[in-house]
Design a protein around this motif. Structure first.
Motif, PDB file in Angstrom:
ATOM      1  N   ASP A  81       0.850  -1.189   0.000  1.00  0.00           N
ATOM      2  CA  ASP A  81       0.000   0.000   0.000  1.00  0.00           C
ATOM      3  C   ASP A  81       0.886   1.238   0.000  1.00  0.00           C
ATOM      4  OD1 ASP A  81      -1.991   1.901   0.379  1.00  0.00           O
ATOM      5  OD2 ASP A  81      -2.888   0.881   2.090  1.00  0.00           O
ATOM      6  N   ARG A  82       0.604   2.182  -0.892  1.00  0.00           N
ATOM      7  CA  ARG A  82       1.353   3.445  -0.951  1.00  0.00           C
ATOM      8  C   ARG A  82       0.496   4.628  -0.527  1.00  0.00           C
ATOM      9  NH1 ARG A  82       4.171   4.335  -6.386  1.00  0.00           N
ATOM     10  NH2 ARG A  82       2.038   4.654  -7.023  1.00  0.00           N
ATOM     11  N   SER A  83      -0.735   4.369  -0.125  1.00  0.00           N
ATOM     12  CA  SER A  83      -1.630   5.436   0.329  1.00  0.00           C
ATOM     13  C   SER A  83      -0.970   6.175   1.478  1.00  0.00           C
ATOM     14  CB  SER A  83      -2.962   4.846   0.797  1.00  0.00           C
ATOM     15  OG  SER A  83      -3.533   4.037  -0.204  1.00  0.00           O
ATOM     16  N   GLY A  84      -1.041   7.476   1.451  1.00  0.00           N
ATOM     17  CA  GLY A  84      -0.430   8.275   2.497  1.00  0.00           C
ATOM     18  C   GLY A  84       1.002   8.684   2.199  1.00  0.00           C
ATOM     19  N   ASP A  85       1.629   8.069   1.192  1.00  0.00           N
ATOM     20  CA  ASP A  85       2.976   8.478   0.803  1.00  0.00           C
ATOM     21  C   ASP A  85       2.898   9.819   0.069  1.00  0.00           C
ATOM     22  OD1 ASP A  85       3.925   6.114   1.826  1.00  0.00           O
ATOM     23  OD2 ASP A  85       4.429   5.216  -0.104  1.00  0.00           O
ATOM     24  N   GLN A 132       0.828  10.665  -3.401  1.00  0.00           N
ATOM     25  CA  GLN A 132      -0.045   9.552  -3.771  1.00  0.00           C
ATOM     26  C   GLN A 132      -1.506   9.903  -3.531  1.00  0.00           C
ATOM     27  OE1 GLN A 132       1.039   6.931  -5.415  1.00  0.00           O
ATOM     28  NE2 GLN A 132       3.115   7.719  -5.222  1.00  0.00           N
ATOM     29  N   GLN A 133      -2.368   9.269  -4.314  1.00  0.00           N
ATOM     30  CA  GLN A 133      -3.801   9.449  -4.150  1.00  0.00           C
ATOM     31  C   GLN A 133      -4.271   8.706  -2.894  1.00  0.00           C
ATOM     32  OE1 GLN A 133      -6.351   9.337  -7.544  1.00  0.00           O
ATOM     33  NE2 GLN A 133      -4.646   9.521  -8.974  1.00  0.00           N
ATOM     34  N   PRO A 134      -5.494   8.966  -2.440  1.00  0.00           N
ATOM     35  CA  PRO A 134      -5.986   8.300  -1.230  1.00  0.00           C
ATOM     36  C   PRO A 134      -5.972   6.772  -1.320  1.00  0.00           C
ATOM     37  CG  PRO A 134      -7.377  10.158  -1.760  1.00  0.00           C
ATOM     38  CD  PRO A 134      -6.419   9.992  -2.909  1.00  0.00           C
ATOM     39  N   PHE A 135      -6.240   6.231  -2.509  1.00  0.00           N
ATOM     40  CA  PHE A 135      -6.113   4.784  -2.707  1.00  0.00           C
ATOM     41  C   PHE A 135      -4.953   4.584  -3.670  1.00  0.00           C
ATOM     42  CE2 PHE A 135      -6.769   0.652  -4.522  1.00  0.00           C
ATOM     43  CZ  PHE A 135      -7.202  -0.104  -3.442  1.00  0.00           C
ATOM     44  N   ASN A 171      -4.343   3.401  -8.610  1.00  0.00           N
ATOM     45  CA  ASN A 171      -4.509   4.685  -7.926  1.00  0.00           C
ATOM     46  C   ASN A 171      -5.887   5.263  -8.173  1.00  0.00           C
ATOM     47  OD1 ASN A 171      -1.762   4.884  -7.061  1.00  0.00           O
ATOM     48  ND2 ASN A 171      -1.204   5.535  -9.113  1.00  0.00           N
ATOM     49  N   GLY A 172      -6.386   6.005  -7.193  1.00  0.00           N
ATOM     50  CA  GLY A 172      -7.644   6.714  -7.360  1.00  0.00           C
ATOM     51  C   GLY A 172      -8.101   7.330  -6.057  1.00  0.00           C
ATOM     52  N   PRO A 173      -9.221   8.035  -6.109  1.00  0.00           N
ATOM     53  CA  PRO A 173      -9.744   8.661  -4.898  1.00  0.00           C
ATOM     54  C   PRO A 173     -10.233   7.622  -3.882  1.00  0.00           C
ATOM     55  CG  PRO A 173     -11.274   8.948  -6.715  1.00  0.00           C
ATOM     56  CD  PRO A 173     -10.028   8.332  -7.284  1.00  0.00           C
ATOM     57  N   ASP A 174     -10.604   6.444  -4.382  1.00  0.00           N
ATOM     58  CA  ASP A 174     -11.017   5.316  -3.551  1.00  0.00           C
ATOM     59  C   ASP A 174     -10.902   4.062  -4.415  1.00  0.00           C
ATOM     60  OD1 ASP A 174     -13.461   5.077  -5.148  1.00  0.00           O
ATOM     61  OD2 ASP A 174     -14.251   6.724  -3.940  1.00  0.00           O
ATOM     62  N   ARG A 175     -11.083   2.900  -3.824  1.00  0.00           N
ATOM     63  CA  ARG A 175     -10.900   1.643  -4.560  1.00  0.00           C
ATOM     64  C   ARG A 175     -11.868   1.519  -5.742  1.00  0.00           C
ATOM     65  NH1 ARG A 175      -9.789  -4.280  -2.084  1.00  0.00           N
ATOM     66  NH2 ARG A 175      -9.765  -5.386  -4.057  1.00  0.00           N
TER      67      ARG A 175
END
Length: 182
Positions: free
Chosen positions: A67-71, A74-77, A131-135
Motif C-alpha cells: 500500500d502506498r496510500s499516504g505516501d 499519492q492518491q488516497p487509494f 490509484n484513485g480517490p477510492d478503490r
C-alpha cells in the motif's frame, strides 16, 4: 460530570482502534491490482518510514504488493505490485520521493543515474499500479521494466505518437514499456 468525562475519554481512546485496519484488510487492499492467478501466492509488505518493510504475508511466487496510500504525492487509494527483485529499487525510489523540492529530487535521481548508483529494476518485470480517490474509482496502470532499452535495441518506438506500446525514458535505468489502455 465525572461519568461524562470518563465516557468521553473512553470513546476517544477506543476511536482510533475502530478505524485501524486489520492485517487481513491491509493484505486485501494491497493485493487489489494483483492478477487473479497470482494473488494467492503474492507476498504482501508494509513499508516503514525508514524505507525498510515488514512482511505481512510471505508468498510463494515472485509477486510482492504494498500500500502506498499516504505516501507523498499519492492518491488516497494507492497500491502497487511488482517483482520481489525490485524491492531495492522501490526503497531507493521512496528515498527520492521524500525529497520535497521537485528540482532537487530530479537532480538526485539524475546524479544516481549518472554515477551508476541508481538501482535497476528486474528486466521484464511488471509494475501494476492502482490509484484513485477510492478503490471503486481507482484504475490499474501496467508497465514493464526494460532498463537501458532503446528504440534501436527493442524495435519499439520511444514516443507515444504512433499509438501502441512504447518505451518511456529510453536508455535509462527507468526505461519501461508503456501499455496504452491500462
Amino acid at each position: 460530570m465525572k461519568r461524562v468525562v470518563l465516557f468521553v475519554l473512553g470513546v476517544v481512546a477506543i476511536a482510533p482502534c475502530a478505524h485501524a485496519q486489520t492485517t487481513d484488510e491491509a493484505i486485501e487492499r494491497a493485493l487489489a491490482p494483483a492478477p487473479r492467478q497470482m494473488k494467492e501466492g503474492a507476498t504482501v509488505i508494509k513499508w516503514k518510514a525508514d524505507n525498510t518493510y515488514d512482511t505481512l504475508r510471505k508468498g510463494t511466487n515472485k509477486l510482492v504488493c504494498y500500500d502506498r496510500s499516504g505516501d507523498p504525492g499519492q492518491q488516497p487509494f494507492a497500491v502497487q505490485c511488482t517483482s520481489l527483485a525490485n524491492l531495492d529499487r522501490v526503497a531507493q525510489n521512496r528515498k527520492f520521493e521524500a525529497i520535497a523540492d521537485r528540482a532537487a529530487r530530479q537532480a538526485a535521481i539524475d546524479a544516481a543515474e549518472k554515477d551508476g548508483t541508481r538501482v535497476k529494476p528486474e528486466f521484464g518485470s511488471v509494475w501494476l499500479t492502482m490509484n484513485g480517490p477510492d478503490r471503486e474509482h481507482a484504475r490499474i496502470h501496467t508497465t514493464v521494466a526494460v532498463p537501458g532499452a532503446t528504440a534501436q535495441t527493442m524495435g519499439l518506438p520511444d514516443s507515444n505518437r504512433q499509438g501502441g506500446i512504447w518505451i518511456m525514458n529510453a536508455g535509462t535505468s527507468t526505461a519501461h514499456l508503456m501499455i496504452p489502455g491500462s
